[in-house]
Design an enzyme around this catalytic site. Structure first.
Site, PDB file in Angstrom:
ATOM      1  N   HIS A 285      -6.077  -6.584  -1.126  1.00 43.19           N
ATOM      2  CA  HIS A 285      -5.061  -5.570  -0.843  1.00 43.19           C
ATOM      3  C   HIS A 285      -3.959  -6.158   0.036  1.00 43.19           C
ATOM      4  CE1 HIS A 285      -3.785  -1.372  -0.661  1.00 43.19           C
ATOM      5  NE2 HIS A 285      -3.619  -1.484   0.638  1.00 43.19           N
TER       6      HIS A 285
ATOM      7  N   ASP B 285      -8.384  -6.320  -5.174  1.00 37.27           N
ATOM      8  CA  ASP B 285      -8.262  -5.047  -4.456  1.00 37.27           C
ATOM      9  C   ASP B 285      -8.751  -3.917  -5.347  1.00 37.27           C
ATOM     10  OD1 ASP B 285      -7.507  -2.923  -2.796  1.00 37.27           O
ATOM     11  OD2 ASP B 285      -5.447  -2.928  -3.534  1.00 37.27           O
TER      12      ASP B 285
ATOM     13  N   SER C  45       0.824  -1.199   0.000  1.00 35.20           N
ATOM     14  CA  SER C  45       0.000   0.000   0.000  1.00 35.20           C
ATOM     15  C   SER C  45       0.871   1.269   0.000  1.00 35.20           C
ATOM     16  CB  SER C  45      -0.957  -0.036   1.195  1.00 35.20           C
ATOM     17  OG  SER C  45      -1.976   0.929   1.067  1.00 35.20           O
TER      18      SER C  45
END
Length: 469
Positions: free
Chosen positions: A436, A379, A175
């Site tokens: 994710h 994601d 991320s």
């Protein structure tokens, strides 16, 4: 005459080995509450960065399950910015333990990345997790200060663990670690170029679902929504017509038109109430039900497609148990609030979020450091649709030719995802069915992707290639 048991002898031998390695006795985690028996050691505690400011970062270190003396060292950073690597990476994704269904104990993660490497998790920057500063201005953080503090952290952490200085070092994360990891790698390479003594033995970086280039990552969100039937044709077309994302900024109103903001707000309202945008496949865990069952000490786990969708609440419960914090040598300042995954203290620079990371990644690769970018294909927050394009743009800027064309990779005779390699140094791979948090939702495929990277191997493009994690 006193009789000494074999168990006592074994404990003495372990203690002697710990001291002989020079590892800090005070940071040794003897055993976590509710922890199953394991053969590897774990350490946790603080590294002081600035004694005048009282700024310290909290870490959790886990030795490799086997042969820790020869295995590499892997640093993992979660993103946010402002989310805990200890709570996220270590106790939810790729560490050796997961919280049990009722949040009062731990179970073994059979696909922990410590099967392949020693693992280091750091809560960074100060204000995240149990990391802190006595100077409130330190909570006004940004990419530059985060990278600078992490460089100091690593130098001082190696003073605590000198035997690991010579080990191969891999930097990994997910991320917003798409900013953290490249900028830390860049700082390390700069340090190495100036140092006449110790040099970091950096061997590669790997980042999952990374935020790299906001003006491409953001439109990919709405492309993903539309392609998965999550927004209507009308909303999707309105965004395409009304939104110019080329100068998009993180801070509202995002430097786009009112019509664009209205459309993306409508898309958000449609998609976020009943679906986890970090993983669009499984059902939701409803907190009120989970917390009620936690109080009753019952299983709060609601399994969906093999994933414990309530693990966030179980982790929150476990890491707030005082005995757990004591065992981890954590919360030494007795923070006046409960531990939480993401920080409410941190005031992170919105300007830095807009930074294009491709020039930094280009410098890293030009220093012959391999880079593997991977994306869970379920994601919608940082979708593979944008990342794949961004990596291709980076390869083009480096004048890299395609060395392995885009195609499937396999794990356990099943499609693990799709991958492409450029110039023998840059790889992009999707992980099929992953979210994710790739290691949380597809642990076996994630471990395989990680292990092959450590060994400098390509992802297998045939089902009959025998590879071991």
């Amino acid at each position: 005459m006193a009789i000494v048991s074999l168990r006592d002898v074994a404990m003495v031998m372990v203690t002697v080995q710990v001291f002989a390695r020079g590892y800090p006795e005070t940071d040794l985690v003897v055993r976590l509450p509710g922890q199953p028996k394991v053969v590897f050691r774990q350490y946790a505690g603080y590294v002081d960065l600035d004694l005048n400011a009282g700024r310290s970062l909290f870490y959790y270190f886990v030795e490799a399950e086997k042969h820790p003396d020869t295995k590499p060292l892997t640093l993992w950073l979660n993103g946010g910015p402002g989310c805990s690597s200890v709570g996220g990476g270590a106790f939810t994704e790729l560490g050796p333990f997961y919280p049990t269904g009722y949040g009062r104990g731990l179970r073994i993660n059979s696909m922990s990345w410590n099967k392949a490497s020693n693992l280091l998790f750091v809560d960074s920057p100060a204000g995240v997790g149990w990391s802190y500063s006595n100077r409130s201005s330190d909570y006004n953080a940004g990419d530059k200060s985060a990278a600078s503090d992490m460089l100091v952290f690593l130098l001082r952490w190696f003073d605590k663990f000198p035997e690991l200085k010579s080990h191969d070092l891999f930097l990994t994360g997910e991320s917003y670690a798409g900013h953290y990891i490249p900028q830390l790698a860049d700082a390390i390479l700069s340090y190495n170029s100036r140092s006449s003594g110790f040099k970091f033995n950096i061997k590669g970086i790997a980042i999952g679902n990374p935020l790299l280039k906001l003006d491409r990552d953001i439109p990919a969100v709405y492309e993903f929504f539309w392609s998965h039937g999550m927004i209507s044709e009308v909303v999707g077309r309105t965004i395409k017509i009304q939104c110019d994302f080329s100068h998009y900024t993180y801070a509202y109103p995002h430097n786009v038109s009112d019509a664009c903001n209205d459309a993306i707000r409508e898309a958000g309202d449609i998609t976020t109430e009943y679906v986890n945008t970090f993983d669009v496949l499984p059902d939701l865990c409803y907190p009120s039900i989970a917390l009620q069952e936690l109080r009753l000490k019952q299983m709060a786990t609601k399994m969906s497609m093999g994933v414990d969708v309530c693990m966030n609440y179980e982790r929150q419960f476990y890491l707030n148990i005082p005995e757990v914090q004591m065992a981890l040598h954590a919360n030494r300042t007795n923070l006046p609030y409960s531990w939480s995954l993401c920080s409410n203290l941190l005031n992170y620079s919105a300007i830095d979020v807009n930074t294009n990371m491709l020039p930094t990644l280009k410098r890293i690769i030009q220093n012959k450091i391999p880079v593997r970018i991977f994306s869970g294909d379920q994601d919608s927050v940082v979708p593979f649709l944008g990342t794949r394009t961004i990596v291709g743009e980076l390869a083009n800027d480096l004048n890299f030719k395609t060395t392995v064309p885009y195609g499937v990779w396999f794990h356990k005779r099943q499609v693990g995802g799709w991958a492409i390699e450029y110039g023998n140094l840059l790889t992009f791979a999707t992980v099929r069915g992953a979210a994710h948090a790739v290691a949380y939702t597809q642990p076996s495929r994630a471990l395989h992707l990680f292990s092959t990277f450590l060994r400098g191997q390509r992802l297998p493009n045939k089902t009959d290639i025998a590879m071991h994690d």
